[in-house]
Design a protein around this motif. Structure first.
Motif, PDB file in Angstrom:
ATOM      1  N   MET A 209       0.856  -1.188   0.000  1.00  0.00           N
ATOM      2  CA  MET A 209       0.000   0.000   0.000  1.00  0.00           C
ATOM      3  C   MET A 209       0.891   1.236   0.000  1.00  0.00           C
ATOM      4  O   MET A 209       1.676   1.441   0.933  1.00  0.00           O
ATOM      5  N   GLY A 210       0.781   2.041  -1.043  1.00  0.00           N
ATOM      6  CA  GLY A 210       1.540   3.273  -1.128  1.00  0.00           C
ATOM      7  C   GLY A 210       0.773   4.441  -0.552  1.00  0.00           C
ATOM      8  O   GLY A 210      -0.376   4.320  -0.129  1.00  0.00           O
ATOM      9  N   ASP A 211       1.411   5.585  -0.555  1.00  0.00           N
ATOM     10  CA  ASP A 211       0.851   6.784   0.068  1.00  0.00           C
ATOM     11  C   ASP A 211       1.104   7.965  -0.858  1.00  0.00           C
ATOM     12  O   ASP A 211       2.250   8.251  -1.210  1.00  0.00           O
ATOM     13  N   LEU A 212       0.039   8.625  -1.274  1.00  0.00           N
ATOM     14  CA  LEU A 212       0.151   9.763  -2.191  1.00  0.00           C
ATOM     15  C   LEU A 212      -0.214  11.053  -1.479  1.00  0.00           C
ATOM     16  O   LEU A 212      -1.370  11.243  -1.089  1.00  0.00           O
ATOM     17  N   PRO A 213       0.743  11.972  -1.291  1.00  0.00           N
ATOM     18  CA  PRO A 213       0.391  13.286  -0.750  1.00  0.00           C
ATOM     19  C   PRO A 213      -0.591  13.987  -1.682  1.00  0.00           C
ATOM     20  O   PRO A 213      -0.518  13.843  -2.902  1.00  0.00           O
ATOM     21  N   PHE A 214      -1.518  14.749  -1.124  1.00  0.00           N
ATOM     22  CA  PHE A 214      -2.490  15.470  -1.957  1.00  0.00           C
ATOM     23  C   PHE A 214      -1.785  16.576  -2.744  1.00  0.00           C
ATOM     24  O   PHE A 214      -1.895  16.654  -3.968  1.00  0.00           O
ATOM     25  N   TYR A 215      -1.036  17.407  -2.054  1.00  0.00           N
ATOM     26  CA  TYR A 215      -0.351  18.529  -2.707  1.00  0.00           C
ATOM     27  C   TYR A 215       1.065  18.138  -3.123  1.00  0.00           C
ATOM     28  O   TYR A 215       1.603  17.118  -2.679  1.00  0.00           O
ATOM     29  N   VAL A 216       1.663  18.953  -3.976  1.00  0.00           N
ATOM     30  CA  VAL A 216       3.074  18.808  -4.321  1.00  0.00           C
ATOM     31  C   VAL A 216       3.825  20.029  -3.807  1.00  0.00           C
ATOM     32  O   VAL A 216       3.233  21.078  -3.519  1.00  0.00           O
ATOM     33  N   ALA A 217       5.124  19.900  -3.706  1.00  0.00           N
ATOM     34  CA  ALA A 217       5.952  20.994  -3.193  1.00  0.00           C
ATOM     35  C   ALA A 217       6.072  22.113  -4.227  1.00  0.00           C
ATOM     36  O   ALA A 217       6.091  21.864  -5.436  1.00  0.00           O
ATOM     37  N   ASP A 218       6.163  23.345  -3.745  1.00  0.00           N
ATOM     38  CA  ASP A 218       6.368  24.491  -4.632  1.00  0.00           C
ATOM     39  C   ASP A 218       7.679  24.337  -5.400  1.00  0.00           C
ATOM     40  O   ASP A 218       7.733  24.515  -6.621  1.00  0.00           O
ATOM     41  N   ASP A 219       8.740  23.985  -4.701  1.00  0.00           N
ATOM     42  CA  ASP A 219      10.043  23.794  -5.343  1.00  0.00           C
ATOM     43  C   ASP A 219      10.130  22.351  -5.835  1.00  0.00           C
ATOM     44  O   ASP A 219      10.762  21.497  -5.200  1.00  0.00           O
ATOM     45  N   SER A 220       9.492  22.079  -6.934  1.00  0.00           N
ATOM     46  CA  SER A 220       9.451  20.720  -7.474  1.00  0.00           C
ATOM     47  C   SER A 220       9.452  20.763  -8.987  1.00  0.00           C
ATOM     48  O   SER A 220       9.061  21.764  -9.611  1.00  0.00           O
ATOM     49  N   ALA A 221       9.873  19.654  -9.577  1.00  0.00           N
ATOM     50  CA  ALA A 221       9.794  19.531 -11.030  1.00  0.00           C
ATOM     51  C   ALA A 221       8.360  19.573 -11.510  1.00  0.00           C
ATOM     52  O   ALA A 221       8.079  20.000 -12.638  1.00  0.00           O
ATOM     53  N   ASP A 222       7.412  19.167 -10.653  1.00  0.00           N
ATOM     54  CA  ASP A 222       5.998  19.152 -11.029  1.00  0.00           C
ATOM     55  C   ASP A 222       5.482  20.556 -11.317  1.00  0.00           C
ATOM     56  O   ASP A 222       4.821  20.792 -12.338  1.00  0.00           O
ATOM     57  N   VAL A 223       5.768  21.495 -10.418  1.00  0.00           N
ATOM     58  CA  VAL A 223       5.278  22.867 -10.598  1.00  0.00           C
ATOM     59  C   VAL A 223       6.089  23.571 -11.682  1.00  0.00           C
ATOM     60  O   VAL A 223       5.535  24.290 -12.519  1.00  0.00           O
ATOM     61  N   ILE A 241      -1.866  29.753  -0.924  1.00  0.00           N
ATOM     62  CA  ILE A 241      -1.167  28.525  -0.554  1.00  0.00           C
ATOM     63  C   ILE A 241      -2.088  27.627   0.268  1.00  0.00           C
ATOM     64  O   ILE A 241      -3.127  28.062   0.779  1.00  0.00           O
ATOM     65  N   ALA A 242      -1.672  26.384   0.409  1.00  0.00           N
ATOM     66  CA  ALA A 242      -2.467  25.390   1.125  1.00  0.00           C
ATOM     67  C   ALA A 242      -2.224  25.461   2.624  1.00  0.00           C
ATOM     68  O   ALA A 242      -1.195  25.952   3.093  1.00  0.00           O
ATOM     69  N   GLY A 243      -3.176  24.924   3.359  1.00  0.00           N
ATOM     70  CA  GLY A 243      -3.077  24.840   4.811  1.00  0.00           C
ATOM     71  C   GLY A 243      -4.407  24.398   5.383  1.00  0.00           C
ATOM     72  O   GLY A 243      -5.295  23.943   4.652  1.00  0.00           O
ATOM     73  N   VAL A 244      -4.543  24.527   6.682  1.00  0.00           N
ATOM     74  CA  VAL A 244      -5.806  24.214   7.350  1.00  0.00           C
ATOM     75  C   VAL A 244      -6.128  25.337   8.328  1.00  0.00           C
ATOM     76  O   VAL A 244      -5.225  25.998   8.856  1.00  0.00           O
ATOM     77  N   PRO A 245      -7.410  25.556   8.576  1.00  0.00           N
ATOM     78  CA  PRO A 245      -7.798  26.694   9.420  1.00  0.00           C
ATOM     79  C   PRO A 245      -7.530  26.438  10.901  1.00  0.00           C
ATOM     80  O   PRO A 245      -7.233  25.307  11.303  1.00  0.00           O
ATOM     81  N   PRO A 246      -7.643  27.487  11.716  1.00  0.00           N
ATOM     82  CA  PRO A 246      -7.529  27.303  13.169  1.00  0.00           C
ATOM     83  C   PRO A 246      -8.559  26.293  13.671  1.00  0.00           C
ATOM     84  O   PRO A 246      -9.673  26.209  13.156  1.00  0.00           O
ATOM     85  N   ASN A 258       2.117  24.837   0.184  1.00  0.00           N
ATOM     86  CA  ASN A 258       2.061  24.251  -1.156  1.00  0.00           C
ATOM     87  C   ASN A 258       1.220  25.103  -2.098  1.00  0.00           C
ATOM     88  O   ASN A 258       0.209  25.687  -1.688  1.00  0.00           O
ATOM     89  N   PRO A 259       1.574  25.169  -3.372  1.00  0.00           N
ATOM     90  CA  PRO A 259       0.701  25.849  -4.338  1.00  0.00           C
ATOM     91  C   PRO A 259      -0.599  25.070  -4.525  1.00  0.00           C
ATOM     92  O   PRO A 259      -0.633  23.845  -4.338  1.00  0.00           O
ATOM     93  N   LEU A 260      -1.652  25.770  -4.868  1.00  0.00           N
ATOM     94  CA  LEU A 260      -2.961  25.158  -5.051  1.00  0.00           C
ATOM     95  C   LEU A 260      -3.168  24.759  -6.502  1.00  0.00           C
ATOM     96  O   LEU A 260      -2.617  25.370  -7.418  1.00  0.00           O
TER      97      LEU A 260
END
Length: 512
Positions: A209-223, A241-246, A258-260
């Motif tokens: 079973m693998g694990d896939l992060p939802f977001y990718v890093a800003d400093d990445s080949a993907d972006v 940018i990504a995050g979660v509220p208080p 992370n970029p959206l």
């Protein structure tokens, strides 16, 4: 069918060379799981790590982590000489990963192996590069350019390369040709070893079973290579940018940085980037856990440059449409949805519509602030879920009992009838093994009876995460026998109706 799994990062396996790898010890761990009657090995993301060493902040969502390449296997194949790696400093503590030592030493060693790969297996290397061209060329150029710029993030590069002008790309490919070939070769070495490990797991009836992060890093080949897929401004910097509220755990929320995703543009091209991403993951794994599943329903957007997450707001995600397109393209996929945290009715509806199993975490069940009871108590688990004592973001079972609020720990001990004589962690594991959940996964640290010193990750902290490693001999026959008996008791052995072992199941599948 009822089954069980063990969560064990590849990096946490023993080895003399600083970090767990995909070599003999990984194959031995598969054998341990099979002998224990465990049919799922859950790993953390196996992607390259960047600053902070987190597998959830990677230079690429498609590439493999060079640190996981086994050096002894390369030597057995004639791609390395033992004296090229045996005398180096891989760190002084066999129970911890020294990422600094890996960064200083590993790539120099791999250069020897890549040179021999190019000389002795040129055809195999060319076939690999052609097959993975869709992501590999950009990744290799990204890593070569990053090294040439002293590790600086891509948005600090010169405009011609940052904005990917044809002239700038052509010039970089010519100037950095040797380094580009090196990074391609490293990936070939990685995937050759992963395929061997995965084949061995299949032969023993163990699924990964693998694990896939939802977001990718800003400093990445993907972006860098696909800026149109993200919400960036004219200078290619994130607008939000990504995050979660208080919430009850953090008064200021969390800034992930992370970029959206530009979901509207993704929808216009049929979510090609996302479907290619999941398709690539399911070539590596038998089951895929997707982190932060709620982001497909709604995601939290925080203005770039904000000091806290308090000024963020929720936006709509793609919903079920993405998964409908994925199913048309690939058929029904084995996906596990990480649905932890605050859930709305719309998130629950999306999970139900997808049909994916969600997650239940026993350590969340005993919050005495919740007077109405908890959905994480085992008697409430549906069959279509994956049950955990704790995930990689939680403390070990014994660590949690020591660090949780006293009333919570006392309630857990009373509710679960925990017995210190056998090990209280085993009582917590039995609760999820006995539950109705189709799949129950425990951390390897809990099978070993370890405390907070063996915790993998403490969210929102830096400096001591992702480092824990097991010591040689951790996967003993005695422990396998003890786990096997529990799998018998709770009817989680593979094909328990016929009494066949994992090896029997695998051999029958091969015959068919």
């Amino acid at each position: 069918m009822r089954s069980s799994g063990v969560l064990m990062p590849v990096t946490a396996l023993p080895s003399p060379w600083g970090v767990g790898t995909m070599g003999a010890q990984a194959r031995a761990f598969v054998d341990f799981l099979s002998d224990a009657g465990v049919s799922v090995w859950q790993v953390l993301p196996i992607v390259p790590t960047s600053y902070g060493d987190s597998p959830y902040q990677s230079f690429s969502t498609f590439a493999g982590n060079p640190y996981l390449i086994d050096l002894d296997d390369l030597a057995e194949e004639g791609l390395l000489c033992r004296d090229e790696y045996a005398g180096r400093d891989w760190g002084s503590d066999p129970a911890r990963v020294d990422y600094g030592a890996l960064y200083r030493e590993r790539f120099d060693v791999l250069r020897h192996a890549v040179r021999r790969l190019e000389r002795d297996r040129a055809g195999e290397l060319a076939s690999f590069c052609d097959r993975e061209r869709a992501w590999l060329d950009d990744y290799a150029l990204f890593m070569a350019a990053k090294d040439a710029h002293g590790g600086a993030p891509w948005h600090a590069w010169e405009d011609a390369l940052r904005f990917r002008s044809p002239e700038g790309l052509a010039e970089a490919r010519e100037a950095l040709a040797d380094e580009v070939r090196f990074w391609r070769g490293v990936q070939c070495l990685f995937f050759r070893q992963w395929d061997r490990l995965h084949d061995h797991a299949r032969s023993r009836g163990v699924r990964i079973m693998g694990d896939l992060p939802f977001y990718v890093a800003d400093d990445s080949a993907d972006v860098w290579s696909h800026p149109e897929q993200f919400q960036l401004d004219e200078s290619l910097r994130p607008r939000e940018i990504a995050g979660v509220p208080p919430d009850g755990f953090s008064a200021i929320g969390q800034l992930w940085g992370n970029p959206l995703f530009a979901w509207d543009r993704m929808k216009a091209d049929g979510y090609e980037w996302w479907t290619a991403r999941i398709e690539a993951q399911l070539r590596l794994y038998d089951i895929l856990r997707i982190d932060h599943f709620r982001g497909f329903d709604t995601y939290f957007a925080i203005p770039a440059g904000a000091v806290t997450a308090a000024d963020g707001h929720w936006r709509r995600g793609p919903g079920i449409e993405l998964f409908e397109l994925l199913e048309k393209r690939m058929g029904r996929c084995e996906i596990v949805a990480e649905d932890l945290g605050y859930l709305t009715d719309s998130v629950r509806a999306l999970l139900a519509e997808s049909g994916f199993p969600g997650m239940k975490v026993l350590e969340f069940a005993f919050d005495t602030r919740d007077g109405t009871g908890s959905e994480y108590l085992p008697y409430r688990y549906p069959t279509n879920c994956v049950a955990y004592v704790g995930t990689h973001d939680n403390d070990t079972a014994l660590g949690w009992l020591e660090s949780a609020p006293l009333d919570d720990a006392m309630l857990a001990r009373e509710y679960l009838h925990l017995d210190p004589r056998e090990g209280e962690g085993w009582g917590m594991m039995r609760a999820i093994w006995a539950s109705a959940a189709d799949l129950a996964v425990v951390q390897m640290q809990d099978l070993l009876g370890l405390g907070s010193e063996a915790r993998i990750n403490t969210p929102s902290t830096l400096g001591a995460n992702w480092q824990w490693r097991a010591l040689p001999g951790f996967d003993s026959p005695a422990l396998a026998a003890r786990v096997h008996r529990q799998m018998e008791l709770y009817h989680r052995l593979p094909d328990v109706a016929t009494g066949r072992s994992p090896r029997d199941v695998a051999e029958k599948n091969e015959e068919e």
